[in-house]
Design a protein around this motif. Sequence first.
Motif, PDB file in Angstrom:
ATOM      1  N   ASP A   1      39.404  19.537  20.618  1.00 18.66           N
ATOM      2  CA  ASP A   1      38.601  20.574  20.401  1.00 18.66           C
ATOM      3  C   ASP A   1      38.383  20.995  18.695  1.00 18.66           C
ATOM      4  O   ASP A   1      37.325  21.366  18.360  1.00 18.66           O
ATOM      5  CB  ASP A   1      39.121  21.742  21.071  1.00 18.66           C
ATOM      6  N   ALA A   2      39.569  20.561  18.106  1.00 14.18           N
ATOM      7  CA  ALA A   2      39.456  21.046  16.513  1.00 14.18           C
ATOM      8  C   ALA A   2      38.450  20.052  15.858  1.00 14.18           C
ATOM      9  O   ALA A   2      37.787  20.445  14.956  1.00 14.18           O
ATOM     10  CB  ALA A   2      40.999  20.710  15.939  1.00 14.18           C
ATOM     11  N   ARG A   3      38.396  18.787  16.114  1.00  9.90           N
ATOM     12  CA  ARG A   3      37.516  17.748  15.483  1.00  9.90           C
ATOM     13  C   ARG A   3      36.003  18.219  15.873  1.00  9.90           C
ATOM     14  O   ARG A   3      35.379  17.952  14.864  1.00  9.90           O
ATOM     15  CB  ARG A   3      37.789  16.404  16.182  1.00  9.90           C
ATOM     16  N   ALA A   4      35.855  18.518  17.130  1.00  9.72           N
ATOM     17  CA  ALA A   4      34.613  19.182  17.455  1.00  9.72           C
ATOM     18  C   ALA A   4      34.157  20.320  16.799  1.00  9.72           C
ATOM     19  O   ALA A   4      32.990  20.563  16.214  1.00  9.72           O
ATOM     20  CB  ALA A   4      34.340  19.398  19.020  1.00  9.72           C
ATOM     21  N   ALA A   5      34.908  21.300  16.402  1.00  7.38           N
ATOM     22  CA  ALA A   5      34.549  22.507  15.767  1.00  7.38           C
ATOM     23  C   ALA A   5      34.324  21.976  14.360  1.00  7.38           C
ATOM     24  O   ALA A   5      33.445  22.703  13.749  1.00  7.38           O
ATOM     25  CB  ALA A   5      35.960  23.431  15.756  1.00  7.38           C
ATOM     26  N   SER A   6      35.112  21.024  13.677  1.00  6.45           N
ATOM     27  CA  SER A   6      34.772  20.785  12.450  1.00  6.45           C
ATOM     28  C   SER A   6      33.527  20.211  11.918  1.00  6.45           C
ATOM     29  O   SER A   6      32.863  20.153  10.987  1.00  6.45           O
ATOM     30  CB  SER A   6      35.949  19.692  11.740  1.00  6.45           C
ATOM     31  N   ASP A   7      32.870  19.782  13.262  1.00  9.39           N
ATOM     32  CA  ASP A   7      31.253  19.358  13.051  1.00  9.39           C
ATOM     33  C   ASP A   7      30.356  20.324  13.194  1.00  9.39           C
ATOM     34  O   ASP A   7      29.205  19.945  13.037  1.00  9.39           O
ATOM     35  CB  ASP A   7      31.231  18.197  14.085  1.00  9.39           C
ATOM     36  N   LEU A   8      30.900  21.687  13.476  1.00 12.55           N
ATOM     37  CA  LEU A   8      29.874  22.618  13.647  1.00 12.55           C
ATOM     38  C   LEU A   8      29.291  22.958  12.266  1.00 12.55           C
ATOM     39  O   LEU A   8      29.829  22.657  11.214  1.00 12.55           O
ATOM     40  CB  LEU A   8      30.400  23.758  14.145  1.00 12.55           C
ATOM     41  N   ASP A   9      27.903  23.416  12.055  1.00  8.66           N
ATOM     42  CA  ASP A   9      27.320  23.949  10.850  1.00  8.66           C
ATOM     43  C   ASP A   9      28.137  25.102   9.984  1.00  8.66           C
ATOM     44  O   ASP A   9      28.354  25.071   8.869  1.00  8.66           O
ATOM     45  CB  ASP A   9      26.101  24.376  11.170  1.00  8.66           C
ATOM     46  N   GLU A  10      28.761  25.970  10.945  1.00  7.21           N
ATOM     47  CA  GLU A  10      29.417  27.198  10.519  1.00  7.21           C
ATOM     48  C   GLU A  10      31.049  26.835  10.604  1.00  7.21           C
ATOM     49  O   GLU A  10      31.705  26.379  11.485  1.00  7.21           O
ATOM     50  CB  GLU A  10      29.032  28.259  11.346  1.00  7.21           C
TER      51      GLU A  10
ATOM     52  N   MET B   1      41.043  27.855  17.608  1.00  7.19           N
ATOM     53  CA  MET B   1      42.322  27.922  17.844  1.00  7.19           C
ATOM     54  C   MET B   1      42.978  29.079  18.815  1.00  7.19           C
ATOM     55  O   MET B   1      43.496  28.822  19.676  1.00  7.19           O
ATOM     56  CB  MET B   1      43.026  27.890  16.517  1.00  7.19           C
ATOM     57  N   ASP B   2      42.378  30.266  18.134  1.00  8.55           N
ATOM     58  CA  ASP B   2      42.670  31.360  18.923  1.00  8.55           C
ATOM     59  C   ASP B   2      42.330  31.334  20.669  1.00  8.55           C
ATOM     60  O   ASP B   2      42.818  31.767  21.382  1.00  8.55           O
ATOM     61  CB  ASP B   2      42.023  32.492  18.550  1.00  8.55           C
ATOM     62  N   ASN B   3      40.914  30.792  20.701  1.00  6.90           N
ATOM     63  CA  ASN B   3      40.421  30.431  22.018  1.00  6.90           C
ATOM     64  C   ASN B   3      41.560  29.579  22.773  1.00  6.90           C
ATOM     65  O   ASN B   3      41.510  29.895  24.177  1.00  6.90           O
ATOM     66  CB  ASN B   3      39.133  29.651  21.961  1.00  6.90           C
ATOM     67  N   ALA B   4      41.850  28.483  22.401  1.00  5.46           N
ATOM     68  CA  ALA B   4      42.776  27.802  23.188  1.00  5.46           C
ATOM     69  C   ALA B   4      44.162  28.582  23.239  1.00  5.46           C
ATOM     70  O   ALA B   4      44.755  28.243  24.562  1.00  5.46           O
ATOM     71  CB  ALA B   4      43.303  26.665  22.335  1.00  5.46           C
ATOM     72  N   LEU B   5      44.685  29.397  22.707  1.00  5.58           N
ATOM     73  CA  LEU B   5      45.860  30.055  22.652  1.00  5.58           C
ATOM     74  C   LEU B   5      45.702  31.155  23.711  1.00  5.58           C
ATOM     75  O   LEU B   5      46.614  31.358  24.620  1.00  5.58           O
ATOM     76  CB  LEU B   5      46.115  30.657  21.377  1.00  5.58           C
ATOM     77  N   ASP B   6      44.509  31.998  23.794  1.00  5.46           N
ATOM     78  CA  ASP B   6      44.159  32.981  24.935  1.00  5.46           C
ATOM     79  C   ASP B   6      44.018  32.235  26.145  1.00  5.46           C
ATOM     80  O   ASP B   6      44.640  32.929  27.164  1.00  5.46           O
ATOM     81  CB  ASP B   6      42.814  33.354  24.448  1.00  5.46           C
ATOM     82  N   ALA B   7      43.368  31.057  26.060  1.00  7.79           N
ATOM     83  CA  ALA B   7      43.224  30.458  27.535  1.00  7.79           C
ATOM     84  C   ALA B   7      44.632  30.079  27.877  1.00  7.79           C
ATOM     85  O   ALA B   7      44.812  30.054  29.188  1.00  7.79           O
ATOM     86  CB  ALA B   7      42.382  29.101  27.232  1.00  7.79           C
TER      87      ALA B   7
END
Length: 237
Positions: free
Chosen positions: A220-229, A1-7
């Motif tokens: 992007d949030a859905r993709a992030a939720s699929d990450l291992d960490e 989320m912070d990455n999207a806001l920064d962009a």
Amino acid sequence: MDNALDAAGAQSVDTVAETIFPASLYPDPERDWSPELPTAECALLDAAAETLYEAYTGMLPLLRTVNANKSGTYFSRMISWPGKEAGGINQLAARIERLRGEQLAGRRTHNALDMDVAADALTDEEDLRGLQVYAAADRRIRSFPCLTHVDLTLYQGRLHATAVYRHQYLFHKAYGNLLGLSWLMQFLCQQTGHELGELVVHATLADTQGRARALKLARDARAASDLDEPVTVGVHR
């Protein structure tokens, strides 16, 4: 989320959250108030809250040099109404005192604990009572404050909150606002010993700031939720 806001050139989640509750200024005493708490322990809680209030009002002259803060901030209006300088009405401290009183009296349900954030219709001599938002002569279309009112309801020993926004930016502000309101609720529950309840937010205008942007953020949030960490934006008590 912070990455999207920064962009997008917007403020970080934590920065937005701290406009409602500046958790970084609160020296958490790591204990909850209760009627049985020893006096020395109660003093630690009171001192932590006072440190928060003093630290924030001490920063207020600097914060108000930013044009967006010229009328005060959300938190300054909660702890020093009308929010432009130290020494005003501390609504938050008054609500803590009242909620502790409910505990001492053995009452588990109460609904007269509002906090006005945009009570511009009130004069300096009047107390803050009820939902009084704008003066009749106010012709502003869009400006501070978007958060106008926080209702606190004690029901069966749990503290619930309802926040009213007249306009909320869902991309730039919504997540930070939710986080800040949740920190505010946690602070109140720690200071008064009530259980944490539910948070409801009403936005009379929920601004998606563009459908394409909202859809990209969701993907992007859905993709992030699929990450291992797991992805987090900061954890506060």
